[in-house]
Design an enzyme around this catalytic site. Structure first.
Site, PDB file in Angstrom:
ATOM      1  CG  ASP A  26       4.346   1.180   1.759  1.00  0.00           C
ATOM      2  OD1 ASP A  26       5.452   0.952   1.557  1.00  0.00           O
ATOM      3  OD2 ASP A  26       3.560   0.783   1.188  1.00  0.00           O
ATOM      4  CG  HIS A  46      12.148  -1.167   5.043  1.00  0.00           C
ATOM      5  ND1 HIS A  46      12.419  -1.831   6.356  1.00  0.00           N
ATOM      6  CD2 HIS A  46      10.951  -1.259   4.687  1.00  0.00           C
ATOM      7  CE1 HIS A  46      11.326  -2.615   6.631  1.00  0.00           C
ATOM      8  NE2 HIS A  46      10.367  -2.243   5.804  1.00  0.00           N
TER       9      HIS A  46
HETATM   10  P1  IMP Z   1       3.229  -9.664  -2.956  1.00  0.00           P
HETATM   11  O1  IMP Z   1       3.786  -9.522  -1.370  1.00  0.00           O
HETATM   12  O2  IMP Z   1       4.221  -8.813  -3.875  1.00  0.00           O
HETATM   13  O3  IMP Z   1       2.903 -10.864  -3.270  1.00  0.00           O
HETATM   14  O4  IMP Z   1       1.916  -8.547  -3.087  1.00  0.00           O
HETATM   15  C1  IMP Z   1       0.819  -9.039  -2.233  1.00  0.00           C
HETATM   16  C2  IMP Z   1       0.195  -7.571  -1.640  1.00  0.00           C
HETATM   17  O5  IMP Z   1       1.268  -6.996  -0.829  1.00  0.00           O
HETATM   18  C3  IMP Z   1      -0.141  -6.530  -2.876  1.00  0.00           C
HETATM   19  O6  IMP Z   1      -1.200  -5.799  -2.530  1.00  0.00           O
HETATM   20  C4  IMP Z   1       1.112  -5.626  -2.568  1.00  0.00           C
HETATM   21  O7  IMP Z   1       0.855  -4.427  -2.909  1.00  0.00           O
HETATM   22  C5  IMP Z   1       1.267  -5.738  -1.277  1.00  0.00           C
HETATM   23  N1  IMP Z   1       2.697  -5.493  -0.703  1.00  0.00           N
HETATM   24  C6  IMP Z   1       3.669  -6.274  -0.576  1.00  0.00           C
HETATM   25  N2  IMP Z   1       4.608  -5.808  -0.056  1.00  0.00           N
HETATM   26  C7  IMP Z   1       4.192  -4.589   0.235  1.00  0.00           C
HETATM   27  C8  IMP Z   1       5.049  -3.412   1.007  1.00  0.00           C
HETATM   28  O8  IMP Z   1       6.371  -3.475   1.105  1.00  0.00           O
HETATM   29  N3  IMP Z   1       4.283  -2.247   1.034  1.00  0.00           N
HETATM   30  C9  IMP Z   1       3.100  -2.345   0.854  1.00  0.00           C
HETATM   31  N4  IMP Z   1       2.386  -3.060   0.186  1.00  0.00           N
HETATM   32  C10 IMP Z   1       3.132  -4.581  -0.120  1.00  0.00           C
HETATM   33 MG    MG Z   2       7.652   0.390   2.030  1.00  0.00          MG
END
Ligand code: IMP
Ligand code: MG
Length: 332
Positions: free
Chosen positions: A13, A42
């Site tokens: 982000d 995105h």
């Molecule tokens: P997962 O990737 O859905 O398994 O989540 C694992 C960790 O990564 C969690 O803390 C999510 O909030 C974080 N996370 C996954 N993708 C993003 C993203 O695009 N932006 C911010 N945090 C992410």
């Molecule tokens: Mg994002």
């Protein structure tokens, strides 16, 4: 012409979508490969319209850019088809035949497995889908009838584009602190998010990359669990104008001040050659929509220079507003 990797610095982000969409319009990018999966969103804001893209590359707003999703990516088929329709990119978007597929049971597991819940996953099924891929039993894009018209060999396409001296972007998702290898394990995502891994997912060798652009935001945000050094209370985040909610899941983002030492470490691991800094207008509201570095206030200039001095690379692009073209471009 160049092959540029765009990689996130911290916990995602940072505004990679905005920076990539700016480059697409400004530099007329020929080819973009998106990596990662639907857990990342995105955001692109252009001509009064917001797009939160989970699958389609953020360069889509330049209508001559050819769009690819790499073999290392994980495809949510219904999300992909929905975004292709919304962005009207059919005919110029392709998916690698070996990209793997996220199915309903993966997201169901992501939302009910107590360990995954404790990590605060996005619930989009990416971790369980990658587990299945690692066990060599996943469905791939080539197995899916709805994807037949989109299939290609992305590594072949992107390497040919580099041979032809076209302008190529490898669009990373998330940030280095969410990397499975280099991040804040176990509170990380299920893949490596480093620049090297972005190349690997796209099928591009390290010797073929010219630039690695690391994207920082002027303050740090994080969703999900895990430590966030310097974390502010929600009240303080609101007071400073740093309080955000996630484009993908709507969750509240935690926030903390910019960390110069962490910025240096992540740039090192990415092998960053230059940096973009987004949301300077949130830290310094008088900078909103400024397009010239000289017009920044002294404090804002000092902040940018301190990043350059600590990290040791130039800050070439600075975001001063939400729109794709709201930037200061210091390249040449
Ligand atoms: P997962 O990737 O859905 O398994 O989540 C694992 C960790 O990564 C969690 O803390 C999510 O909030 C974080 N996370 C996954 N993708 C993003 C993203 O695009 N932006 C911010 N945090 C992410
Ligand atoms: Mg994002």
């Amino acid at each position: 012409m160049v092959c540029t990797v765009v990689a996130g610095a911290f916990w995602g982000d940072e505004g990679k979508g905005k920076i990539v969409s700016y480059l697409a319009l400004k530099d007329k990018v020929n080819v973009c490969v998106r990596t990662g999966s639907v857990n990342a969103a995105h955001t692109v804001y252009f001509d009064g319209t917001y797009y939160a893209l989970h699958m389609v590359p953020a360069t889509f707003i330049y209508d001559r850019c050819r769009l690819f999703i790499g073999s290392g990516a994980n495809i949510d088929v219904s999300q992909f088809l929905k975004e292709v329709e919304r962005t009207r990119v059919k005919g110029r978007i392709w998916v690698d035949k070996q990209a793997s597929i996220i199915e309903q049971h993966h997201s169901a597991k992501d939302r009910k497995d107590s360990h995954l819940i404790s990590l605060g996953t996005t619930g989009r099924g990416v971790g369980p889908a990658i587990q299945e891929r690692a066990s060599r039993s996943a469905k791939l894009a080539r197995d899916i009838p709805e994807l037949q018209g989109f299939l290609t060999d992305v590594a072949e396409e992107v390497n040919r584009a580099i041979d032809e001296n076209l302008y190529v972007i490898l669009e990373g998702t998330q940030g280095l602190m969410l990397s499975l290898y280099h991040g804040s394990y176990p509170y990380v995502t299920s893949r490596d998010t480093s620049a090297a891994a972005i190349c690997s997912e796209a099928g591009v060798g390290p010797s073929r990359v010219d630039k690695v652009l690391v994207v920082y935001k002027c303050f740090i945000t994080r969703v999900g669990s895990g430590n966030l050094p310097g974390e502010l209370s929600k009240e303080e985040a609101i007071r400073r104008g740093w309080f955000e909610t996630a484009a993908g899941t709507g969750r509240e983002r935690r926030s903390a001040p910019f960390d110069f030492n962490l910025a240096k470490r992540v740039a090192k691991i990415h092998g960053a050659t230059e940096a973009a800094v987004t949301k300077l207008d949130i830290l310094y509201p008088e900078c909103k929509n400024t397009s010239s570095f000289d017009q920044l206030t002294q404090n804002a200039k000092n902040f940018v220079v301190k990043i350059e001095e600590t990290v040791g690379i130039p800050v070439t692009i600075i975001g001063t507003g939400p729109g794709a073209l709201d930037v200061i471009d210091r390249r040449v």
